[in-house]
Design a protein around this motif. Sequence first.
Motif, mmCIF file in Angstrom:
data_model
loop_
_atom_site.group_PDB
_atom_site.id
_atom_site.type_symbol
_atom_site.label_atom_id
_atom_site.label_comp_id
_atom_site.label_asym_id
_atom_site.label_seq_id
_atom_site.Cartn_x
_atom_site.Cartn_y
_atom_site.Cartn_z
ATOM 1 N N ALA A 9 0.848 -1.187 0.000
ATOM 2 C CA ALA A 9 0.000 0.000 0.000
ATOM 3 C C ALA A 9 0.884 1.239 0.000
ATOM 4 O O ALA A 9 1.820 1.337 0.796
ATOM 5 N N LEU A 10 0.572 2.172 -0.886
ATOM 6 C CA LEU A 10 1.192 3.489 -0.857
ATOM 7 C C LEU A 10 0.162 4.448 -0.275
ATOM 8 O O LEU A 10 -0.899 4.663 -0.863
ATOM 9 N N ASP A 11 0.463 4.986 0.899
ATOM 10 C CA ASP A 11 -0.451 5.865 1.635
ATOM 11 C C ASP A 11 0.141 7.273 1.629
ATOM 12 O O ASP A 11 1.023 7.589 2.420
ATOM 13 N N LEU A 78 -0.176 -3.598 -5.924
ATOM 14 C CA LEU A 78 -0.020 -2.309 -5.258
ATOM 15 C C LEU A 78 -1.369 -1.608 -5.182
ATOM 16 O O LEU A 78 -2.099 -1.535 -6.170
ATOM 17 N N GLY A 79 -1.677 -1.091 -3.979
ATOM 18 C CA GLY A 79 -2.872 -0.285 -3.792
ATOM 19 C C GLY A 79 -2.493 1.118 -3.350
ATOM 20 O O GLY A 79 -1.526 1.293 -2.600
ATOM 21 N N LEU A 80 -3.251 2.101 -3.802
ATOM 22 C CA LEU A 80 -2.977 3.499 -3.467
ATOM 23 C C LEU A 80 -4.083 4.057 -2.582
ATOM 24 O O LEU A 80 -5.259 3.716 -2.750
ATOM 25 N N ALA A 237 1.738 -4.372 -10.497
ATOM 26 C CA ALA A 237 0.409 -4.047 -11.013
ATOM 27 C C ALA A 237 -0.318 -3.213 -9.964
ATOM 28 O O ALA A 237 -0.338 -3.570 -8.781
ATOM 29 N N ILE A 238 -0.904 -2.098 -10.397
ATOM 30 C CA ILE A 238 -1.700 -1.257 -9.486
ATOM 31 C C ILE A 238 -3.144 -1.712 -9.642
ATOM 32 O O ILE A 238 -3.764 -1.488 -10.686
ATOM 33 N N THR A 239 -3.685 -2.342 -8.609
ATOM 34 C CA THR A 239 -5.005 -2.977 -8.739
ATOM 35 C C THR A 239 -6.011 -2.485 -7.697
ATOM 36 O O THR A 239 -7.078 -3.076 -7.544
ATOM 37 N N GLY A 240 -5.680 -1.413 -6.987
ATOM 38 C CA GLY A 240 -6.619 -0.853 -6.030
ATOM 39 C C GLY A 240 -6.306 0.593 -5.757
ATOM 40 O O GLY A 240 -5.140 1.003 -5.777
ATOM 41 N N SER A 241 -7.342 1.396 -5.518
ATOM 42 C CA SER A 241 -7.139 2.797 -5.164
ATOM 43 C C SER A 241 -8.403 3.313 -4.494
ATOM 44 O O SER A 241 -9.521 2.984 -4.903
ATOM 45 N N GLY A 441 -6.738 -0.847 4.038
ATOM 46 C CA GLY A 441 -7.848 -0.839 3.091
ATOM 47 C C GLY A 441 -7.379 -0.776 1.650
ATOM 48 O O GLY A 441 -7.924 -1.466 0.774
ATOM 49 N N ALA A 442 -6.360 0.041 1.390
ATOM 50 C CA ALA A 442 -5.809 0.117 0.034
ATOM 51 C C ALA A 442 -5.208 -1.217 -0.385
ATOM 52 O O ALA A 442 -5.363 -1.666 -1.529
ATOM 53 N N ALA A 443 -4.512 -1.873 0.556
ATOM 54 C CA ALA A 443 -3.917 -3.175 0.260
ATOM 55 C C ALA A 443 -4.996 -4.224 -0.016
ATOM 56 O O ALA A 443 -4.861 -5.044 -0.941
#
Length: 497
Positions: A9-11, A78-80, A237-241, A441-443
């Motif tokens: 997660a990138l927060d 990866l989730g943002l 892969a960015i699969t959530g935001s 949550g992002a993760a």
Amino acid sequence: MATTPCLIALDQGTTSSRAIAFAPTGEILAQAQRELPQHYPRSGWVEHDAERIWADSLAVLQETVRAVRATGAVPAALGLTNQRETVVVWERASGRPIHRAIVWQDRRTAETTRALRTAGHEDLVAARTGLLLDPYFSASKIAWVLDQVPGARARARAGELAAGTIDSFLIWQLTGGLHATDITNASRTSLFDIHRRSWDEELCALFDVPVSLLPEVRPNAGDFGHTRPDQTGLDLAITGSAGDQQAAAIGQACLAPGTVKSTYGTGCFLLQNTGAAPQASAHKLLTTIAFQVGDRVDYALEGSIFAAGATIQWLRDGLRLIASAGESAALAAQLPDNQGVYLVPAFTGLGAPHWDAEARGLLVGLTRDTGPAHLARAALEAVAYQTRDLVDALAADCGARAQTIRIDGGMAGNDWFAQFLADVLGTTVDRPAVTETTALGAALLAGVGGGLFDSLDDAARAWVSERRFTPAMAAGERDRLLAGWDAALARALTPPA
């Protein structure tokens, strides 16, 4: 050789940028963080260096990925998540911002939104977006940049510029040019129809923001592109935001109608899931999109307090009364009660349920005996009192008072504050085992979008309660304290015209 998948997660928050690696079961495996400097060019103005945000975000991502790989785990997705409403306008060709990011706390467009309100546009904005006319939201900020940066409007018309919230800026940078956002961030701009779930051309015209500047809107779990290894050194892969408060609600497993979470970061944000239908507020709460995963769209009612952790940060950095935020609890506990000292932390106005952009901070009840302990206690108490105001508004809108509130964020780890909050609310307060629920949550969204979980409900099984705080204060004492708060608050509010 078997490998263990993990979720990154990138927060990107108001005061720091951090990355956290989670096991699918929610345990933290590795993390890195960098503090983000705040810029205050004028009273009521708050800015961030967007290039610093990007540099720090990339650095903490790279550091966390290296650390987690050293443990043998393999990043699967990866989730943002991000500070909402904060906006950036940048060049499509270079990715460089044309102005500092204007932060959600910023009040420079108060006159603009007041003029729109006076002209009778608030009903239209509220009906389509669920929001009020206030400088808090993104639309007037974007218009301000276009009007104030020489040549910006002409460049926007020529297709040279892009605009968006922090998530879209980071997605652009990570992927090398994908202009996308998620539905929760879009819902906080004042430009997005939350019923049709699309950008609204009439609202864009009202705020003078060209639709061509805005990103494509996508569900919270799914494809947000892929990091470019040649530019980022990462292959993810960015699969959530999701915007930070909606991400926290997911991390707190607030997936059923009626479940409530309250996050204590820079501000405080109370959010209640209201299910598949948007519910209008008669008490100045915001109707917003909680999440979209596949065809499922849940809505929420939300109340926003502008200064929670920021109030404690003011004690530390502004007054230098404490060296660390954790010292506030020990100071507050030195006193048997608040001895009549109240702080109304309206440093950048007051949010819900008052929405007073012109209100400013106020200390009342000072005597010669007042010292650091009184100010620390008043700061902590103020956050609880403001939460009470939100809970009262939520109960009035929903017809029932929440019996349990799940808390998270930095202040949630403060036992003194958590108990005082339960006492003031007269409500059970639950603290999860993992209080970094925004990043979690992002993760989890990335895990759903990347196929590690079958559904959002499956992902939310990671939530576990660590401690429950139950009310222990006598009703008479609670009433006395709240009467003092209400009197102090009344003095801070802008008098009616």
